[in-house]
Design an enzyme around this catalytic site. Structure first.
Site, PDB file in Angstrom:
ATOM      1  CB  THR A 190      -6.601  -0.407   2.286  1.00 48.68           C
ATOM      2  OG1 THR A 190      -5.484  -0.557   3.130  1.00 48.68           O
ATOM      3  CG2 THR A 190      -6.159  -0.361   0.851  1.00 48.68           C
ATOM      4  NE  ARG A 218       2.444  -4.634   6.955  1.00 43.91           N
ATOM      5  CZ  ARG A 218       1.303  -4.402   6.347  1.00 43.91           C
ATOM      6  NH1 ARG A 218       1.029  -3.198   5.883  1.00 43.91           N
ATOM      7  NH2 ARG A 218       0.413  -5.353   6.186  1.00 43.91           N
ATOM      8  N   GLY A 220       3.068  -3.416   3.098  1.00 46.22           N
ATOM      9  CA  GLY A 220       2.009  -4.406   2.880  1.00 46.22           C
ATOM     10  C   GLY A 220       1.825  -4.727   1.406  1.00 46.22           C
ATOM     11  CB  THR A 242      -4.354  -9.851   6.744  1.00 48.18           C
ATOM     12  OG1 THR A 242      -5.001 -10.805   5.895  1.00 48.18           O
ATOM     13  CG2 THR A 242      -5.225  -9.675   7.985  1.00 48.18           C
TER      14      THR A 242
HETATM   15  N1  ASP Z   1      -3.856  -4.288   2.978  1.00 41.00           N
HETATM   16  C1  ASP Z   1      -3.362  -3.190   3.764  1.00 41.00           C
HETATM   17  C2  ASP Z   1      -1.989  -3.502   4.277  1.00 41.00           C
HETATM   18  O1  ASP Z   1      -1.770  -4.640   4.663  1.00 41.00           O
HETATM   19  C3  ASP Z   1      -4.230  -2.855   4.905  1.00 41.00           C
HETATM   20  C4  ASP Z   1      -5.660  -2.618   4.573  1.00 41.00           C
HETATM   21  O2  ASP Z   1      -6.188  -3.198   3.638  1.00 41.00           O
HETATM   22  O3  ASP Z   1      -6.279  -1.800   5.272  1.00 41.00           O
HETATM   23  O4  ASP Z   1      -1.183  -2.614   4.361  1.00 41.00           O
END
Ligand code: ASP
Length: 322
Positions: A190, A218, A220, A242
């Protein structure tokens, strides 16, 4: 006048010097420097923190090295679903899009939501229709494709497929509860940016393809205001990791809240979130944060995090490992 500053991240995870080849490392460093210089330029020319973070994240989305825009990871179905958010600390205005499949730059859609909509968060087709009506660029899914993400997805599917074959219903239930998203490279790519402009105004932006092999639909932490992205008049925060745990701890907002309510410094507040509260529920990742005095902190509880800082009038600094 505050000395304006921008910080960026390109994800955290198992990023070790041992596993990185020199060319790859150079590519990442060059990409991060390029983005920092662009953000720094916006601030140096008197641009707002909001403009600086939007431009930095737009460039990171266009760079295939990172899991956002071009280079996004794949869902379990082999599709792309992107999330992004942007927040202006001076006004508490925010805009976000989730589960978009046809936007070249989700962060520009988030910015358009912030500026031109009465709403804060748009999802899926509605988000795309809104962005299209605002004149933003649409792409077909092959735009996001990179060989590296495709291979990463194939590995994730192969291991998940085996696990599914091997396990009975109880094990399946246990797996569903497993806190770690399936990502063989254990890297969260991200991207995000936070900035403090010369007027002391703060802003944050975050954009992602999510986690590899995620279930379709989903969402995030990235587009959830207060979880993966937050800005007010004490701090601006962009997170990576996560996502489920960042939502459950309302991580980005908590960094600002502990400063406001408990009088913690930016650094101590961010440390408690990343090193104590997130690990307590199995959360892995990191965040970048800036306060209105221009202090910056970049904590992570993984082996590495692609990150950098640029203060106006100073050389940029880029770091990868712990
Ligand atoms: N935080 C992001 C998510 O859970 C993933 C990431 O940080 O790469 O979608």
């Amino acid at each position: 006048m505050t000395q304006a500053v921008i910080a960026i991240h390109g994800g955290a995870g198992t990023i070790t010097r041992a596993a990185m080849d020199a060319n790859r490392e150079r590519e990442y460093i060059a990409a991060l420097e390029h983005v920092l210089l662009a953000g720094q330029r916006v601030l140096a020319e008197g641009g707002s923190a909001l403009d600086a973070v939007t431009e930095a994240v737009r460039l990171l989305e266009d760079c295939p090295l990172f899991n956002a825009g071009k280079g996004a990871v794949l869902t379990h179905a082999g599709t792309y679903e992107l999330d992004a958010a942007v927040m202006d600390g001076a006004t508490l205005n925010a805009g976000a899009v989730a589960c978009v499949k046809r936007l070249r730059n989700p962060v520009l859609a988030a910015r358009a939501v912030l500026e031109r909509s009465e709403h804060v968060l748009f999802a899926a087709e509605g988000a795309e229709a809104f962005a299209e009506a605002q004149g933003l660029e649409l792409v077909t899914p092959d735009y996001y494709f990179t060989q590296a993400r495709q291979e990463q997805w194939e590995r994730a599917r192969a291991s998940a497929g085996m696990a599914l074959l091997d396990h009975d219903a109880a094990a399946l239930a246990a797996m569903a509860k497993k806190e770690e998203p399936i990502d063989p490279d254990r890297k969260f790519g991200t991207v995000g940016a936070v900035a403090c402009d010369a007027n002391g105004n703060l802003a944050a932006a975050t954009s992602t393809g999510g986690v590899t092999n995620k279930q379709v639909g989903r969402v995030g932490d990235t587009p959830v205001v207060g979880a993966g992205c937050y800005a007010d008049d004490v701090a601006a925060v962009s997170a990576t990791g996560t996502g489920e745990m960042f939502i459950r701890t309302v991580a980005a907002h908590d960094v600002a809240a502990q400063i406001r309510y408990a009088g913690l410094s930016l650094e101590e507040s961010a440390r408690r979130v990343v090193m104590e509260k997130l690990p307590a529920i199995g959360g892995r990742g990191g965040l970048i944060a800036v306060d209105r005095d221009g202090n910056v902190t970049l904590p992570f509880n993984t082996e590495g995090m692609y990150r950098g800082v640029a203060r106006v009038g100073e050389p940029v600094s880029v770091l990868i490992y712990g």
